[in-house]
Design a protein around this motif. Structure first.
Motif, PDB file in Angstrom:
ATOM      1  N   ASP A 204       6.715 -12.585  -0.494  1.00 60.46           N
ATOM      2  CA  ASP A 204       8.021 -11.907  -1.485  1.00 60.46           C
ATOM      3  C   ASP A 204       7.102 -10.374  -2.945  1.00 60.46           C
ATOM      4  O   ASP A 204       8.087  -9.556  -3.048  1.00 60.46           O
ATOM      5  N   ASN A 205       5.872 -10.799  -2.498  1.00 61.16           N
ATOM      6  CA  ASN A 205       5.337  -9.278  -2.571  1.00 61.16           C
ATOM      7  C   ASN A 205       4.923  -8.381  -1.729  1.00 61.16           C
ATOM      8  O   ASN A 205       3.993  -7.533  -2.125  1.00 61.16           O
ATOM      9  N   SER A 262       8.535   0.615  -2.126  1.00 56.70           N
ATOM     10  CA  SER A 262       9.018  -1.069  -3.173  1.00 56.70           C
ATOM     11  C   SER A 262       8.588  -0.918  -4.431  1.00 56.70           C
ATOM     12  O   SER A 262       7.664  -0.260  -4.831  1.00 56.70           O
ATOM     13  N   THR A 263       9.337  -1.461  -5.066  1.00 60.71           N
ATOM     14  CA  THR A 263       8.964  -0.746  -6.900  1.00 60.71           C
ATOM     15  C   THR A 263       8.082  -2.356  -7.236  1.00 60.71           C
ATOM     16  O   THR A 263       7.055  -1.137  -8.922  1.00 60.71           O
ATOM     17  N   ASN A 264       7.046  -2.617  -6.917  1.00 63.62           N
ATOM     18  CA  ASN A 264       5.929  -3.147  -7.279  1.00 63.62           C
ATOM     19  C   ASN A 264       4.550  -2.347  -7.040  1.00 63.62           C
ATOM     20  O   ASN A 264       3.598  -3.053  -7.402  1.00 63.62           O
ATOM     21  N   PHE A 265       5.228  -0.704  -6.601  1.00 58.96           N
ATOM     22  CA  PHE A 265       3.958  -0.230  -6.506  1.00 58.96           C
ATOM     23  C   PHE A 265       4.157   0.630  -8.469  1.00 58.96           C
ATOM     24  O   PHE A 265       3.466   1.030  -8.434  1.00 58.96           O
ATOM     25  N   PHE A 266       4.819   0.056  -9.069  1.00 54.94           N
ATOM     26  CA  PHE A 266       4.860   0.467 -10.681  1.00 54.94           C
ATOM     27  C   PHE A 266       3.476  -0.667 -11.055  1.00 54.94           C
ATOM     28  O   PHE A 266       3.945  -0.469 -12.138  1.00 54.94           O
ATOM     29  N   LYS A 267       3.457  -1.727 -10.313  1.00 56.93           N
ATOM     30  CA  LYS A 267       3.044  -2.577 -11.541  1.00 56.93           C
ATOM     31  C   LYS A 267       1.388  -2.731 -10.866  1.00 56.93           C
ATOM     32  O   LYS A 267       0.745  -2.576 -10.343  1.00 56.93           O
ATOM     33  N   THR A 268       0.777  -1.575 -12.449  1.00 56.92           N
ATOM     34  CA  THR A 268      -0.165  -1.427 -12.503  1.00 56.92           C
ATOM     35  C   THR A 268      -1.060  -2.877 -12.822  1.00 56.92           C
ATOM     36  O   THR A 268      -1.124  -3.454 -13.572  1.00 56.92           O
ATOM     37  N   SER A 269      -2.314  -2.708 -11.464  1.00 55.92           N
ATOM     38  CA  SER A 269      -3.566  -3.361 -12.133  1.00 55.92           C
ATOM     39  C   SER A 269      -3.942  -2.177 -11.116  1.00 55.92           C
ATOM     40  O   SER A 269      -4.287  -1.340 -10.444  1.00 55.92           O
ATOM     41  N   ASP A 270      -6.012  -2.487 -12.076  1.00 54.94           N
ATOM     42  CA  ASP A 270      -7.041  -1.877 -11.592  1.00 54.94           C
ATOM     43  C   ASP A 270      -7.527  -1.739  -9.725  1.00 54.94           C
ATOM     44  O   ASP A 270      -7.739  -1.129  -9.499  1.00 54.94           O
ATOM     45  N   ASN A 271      -6.802  -2.686  -9.495  1.00 55.35           N
ATOM     46  CA  ASN A 271      -7.393  -2.764  -8.102  1.00 55.35           C
ATOM     47  C   ASN A 271      -6.339  -3.013  -6.851  1.00 55.35           C
ATOM     48  O   ASN A 271      -6.663  -2.885  -5.830  1.00 55.35           O
ATOM     49  N   PHE A 272      -5.612  -2.366  -7.610  1.00 54.76           N
ATOM     50  CA  PHE A 272      -3.571  -1.972  -6.332  1.00 54.76           C
ATOM     51  C   PHE A 272      -3.337  -0.832  -6.851  1.00 54.76           C
ATOM     52  O   PHE A 272      -3.391  -0.206  -7.391  1.00 54.76           O
ATOM     53  N   PHE A 273      -2.945  -0.392  -5.148  1.00 51.72           N
ATOM     54  CA  PHE A 273      -2.240   0.854  -5.205  1.00 51.72           C
ATOM     55  C   PHE A 273      -0.755   0.831  -6.015  1.00 51.72           C
ATOM     56  O   PHE A 273      -0.234   0.256  -6.372  1.00 51.72           O
ATOM     57  N   GLU A 274      -0.561   1.773  -7.023  1.00 50.10           N
ATOM     58  CA  GLU A 274      -0.149   2.109  -7.683  1.00 50.10           C
ATOM     59  C   GLU A 274       1.138   3.787  -7.819  1.00 50.10           C
ATOM     60  O   GLU A 274       0.260   4.699  -7.102  1.00 50.10           O
ATOM     61  N   HIS A 313      11.669  21.794   9.482  1.00 53.45           N
ATOM     62  CA  HIS A 313      11.533  20.704   8.947  1.00 53.45           C
ATOM     63  C   HIS A 313      10.299  20.721   7.881  1.00 53.45           C
ATOM     64  O   HIS A 313       9.297  21.530   8.474  1.00 53.45           O
ATOM     65  N   PHE A 314      10.111  20.752   6.245  1.00 54.36           N
ATOM     66  CA  PHE A 314       9.047  20.650   5.488  1.00 54.36           C
ATOM     67  C   PHE A 314       8.701  19.093   6.114  1.00 54.36           C
ATOM     68  O   PHE A 314       9.449  18.415   5.219  1.00 54.36           O
ATOM     69  N   PRO A 315       7.748  18.856   5.307  1.00 52.68           N
ATOM     70  CA  PRO A 315       6.844  17.663   4.873  1.00 52.68           C
ATOM     71  C   PRO A 315       7.361  17.118   3.763  1.00 52.68           C
ATOM     72  O   PRO A 315       7.347  17.614   2.267  1.00 52.68           O
ATOM     73  N   VAL A 316       7.187  16.062   3.612  1.00 49.12           N
ATOM     74  CA  VAL A 316       6.658  15.200   2.177  1.00 49.12           C
ATOM     75  C   VAL A 316       6.011  14.253   1.914  1.00 49.12           C
ATOM     76  O   VAL A 316       5.882  14.148   3.370  1.00 49.12           O
ATOM     77  N   TYR A 317       5.889  13.660   0.792  1.00 49.56           N
ATOM     78  CA  TYR A 317       4.588  13.225   0.558  1.00 49.56           C
ATOM     79  C   TYR A 317       4.702  12.061  -0.526  1.00 49.56           C
ATOM     80  O   TYR A 317       5.779  12.620  -1.525  1.00 49.56           O
ATOM     81  N   VAL A 318       4.253  11.128  -0.321  1.00 44.75           N
ATOM     82  CA  VAL A 318       3.904  10.122  -1.663  1.00 44.75           C
ATOM     83  C   VAL A 318       2.222  10.093  -1.958  1.00 44.75           C
ATOM     84  O   VAL A 318       1.878   9.839  -1.434  1.00 44.75           O
ATOM     85  N   VAL A 319       2.057  10.033  -3.278  1.00 38.64           N
ATOM     86  CA  VAL A 319       0.392  10.205  -3.331  1.00 38.64           C
ATOM     87  C   VAL A 319       0.365   8.824  -4.142  1.00 38.64           C
ATOM     88  O   VAL A 319       1.460   8.688  -5.127  1.00 38.64           O
ATOM     89  N   LEU A 320      -0.751   7.444  -4.324  1.00 35.50           N
ATOM     90  CA  LEU A 320      -1.367   6.330  -4.644  1.00 35.50           C
ATOM     91  C   LEU A 320      -2.122   6.112  -4.999  1.00 35.50           C
ATOM     92  O   LEU A 320      -2.764   7.108  -4.752  1.00 35.50           O
ATOM     93  N   LYS A 321      -1.937   5.659  -6.288  1.00 39.64           N
ATOM     94  CA  LYS A 321      -3.684   5.194  -7.197  1.00 39.64           C
ATOM     95  C   LYS A 321      -4.183   4.254  -7.061  1.00 39.64           C
ATOM     96  O   LYS A 321      -2.942   3.816  -8.262  1.00 39.64           O
ATOM     97  N   LYS A 322      -4.906   4.292  -7.208  1.00 38.28           N
ATOM     98  CA  LYS A 322      -5.445   3.373  -7.782  1.00 38.28           C
ATOM     99  C   LYS A 322      -6.311   2.915  -9.072  1.00 38.28           C
ATOM    100  O   LYS A 322      -6.545   4.224  -9.665  1.00 38.28           O
TER     101      LYS A 322
END
Length: 322
Positions: A204-205, A262-274, A313-322
């Motif tokens: 579920d996560n 998914s909105t769980n990319f906003f949960k902050t933790s040093d070990n996981f991508f946000e 088309h132009f590409p699109v992207y998202v950057v994730l950070k730990k």
């Protein structure tokens, strides 16, 4: 092509997830199972090895630089659409600007009538594939016969050790009219919803990234249904404007290419991508620099006339950070 991105420090705690519609990346061989007659050396378009290799080199340069300004490196994962087969992906990975990167790919042949598929590139040092599968969209045309479109591709694995699920899409076009074809994109949207539901039943996560050329804008019903119904965030909603998008039709910008998370990319933790940021990769080298279509994507062809560009088309992207 200038290497304007070279002196940016590598940020090891960041990764880029991108999507790029490559605009008819066909090889030179005649395949009786695909509608590739326009893209042969003998066709009106004169699709020669020189033109093919030029396109591969340019696409490779573009791909290698998506997200580089933020991360200092090439993207970890790149969803693709409009590829004819595995051979063109292998040729792309062997091209000048990608051959030094450790990219591999996931690709399945679909029953699409144009003979084009979706695929996923990934750097094996950054992403480890656990599993992949495809999902077919069941459509019926006006004559009651099956209407084949691109399959949806699900790939999941470990991004720097964290499990993520990537769903790659290329939904039905608006060629016969936006309203007339909306039911096809809604069918694809429903299928993506089913995939997300199944993933969340297992976990579920589950962290989920939905990327693609949806042939619909962020405000379209098919996209809104996913965002509102499945707890997704669409960073592309704020990027579209009258002067900006990913593809241009009748002098109007559309933002058909999107990345939803998914909105769980906003949960902050040093070990996981946000979630860190998202953007359209619309650097000047990807645009026409003069004429009445100045600023539009620099295409390979306009009709049957060869332009020698990248894609429509132009590409699109998202950057994730730990």
């Amino acid at each position: 092509m200038t290497d304007t991105f070279e002196d940016i420090p590598i940020r090891h705690n960041m990764q880029t997830i991108a999507f790029y519609n490559l605009e008819n990346l066909f090889d030179l061989n005649n395949n009786k199972h695909t509608n590739d007659n326009d893209f042969l050396p003998t066709s009106v378009k004169k699709w020669t090895s020189k033109r093919y290799n030029n396109k591969l080199r340019k696409l490779g340069f573009a791909i290698s630089n998506i997200g580089r300004k933020e991360t200092g490196k090439h993207p970890a994962i790149v969803g693709l659409c409009e590829v004819e087969n595995a051979k063109v992906i292998e040729d792309l990975l062997a091209s000048k600007y990608l051959e030094s990167h450790n990219y591999s790919y996931v690709h399945y042949d679909s029953l699409d009538e144009r003979g084009i598929d979706v695929a996923l590139l990934y750097d094996v040092n950054m992403f480890e594939v656990s599993n992949s599968e495809t999902f077919t969209i069941s459509l019926i045309d006006d004559d009651g016969l099956p209407d084949y479109t691109r399959d949806i591709l699900l790939v999941y694995g470990l991004l720097d050790g964290e499990k993520v699920h990537v769903i790659v899409n290329h939904w039905s076009s608006r060629r016969e009219g936006e309203k007339e074809t909306e039911f096809k994109r809604m069918a694809s949207s429903n299928k993506v919803g089913e995939i997300i539901t199944a993933l969340r039943l297992e976990n579920d996560n589950a962290k989920i990234i939905v990327i693609g050329d949806f042939n619909d804008d962020p405000h379209s019903n098919s996209i809104k249904q996913l965002v509102n119904g499945f707890n997704l965030f669409n960073p592309m909603e704020t990027l579209r404007s009258f002067t900006r998008g990913t593809t241009k039709h009748n002098r109007q910008w559309n933002l058909f290419d999107q990345v939803l998370i998914s909105t769980n990319f906003f949960k902050t933790s040093d070990n996981f991508f946000e979630y860190y940021t998202a953007n359209i990769f619309d650097e000047d080298f990807l645009k026409l620099f003069n004429g009445k279509f100045k600023g539009s994507p620099f295409r390979t062809y306009i009709g049957k006339r060869y332009q020698g560009g990248y894609s429509d088309h132009f590409p699109v992207y998202v950057v994730l950070k730990k």
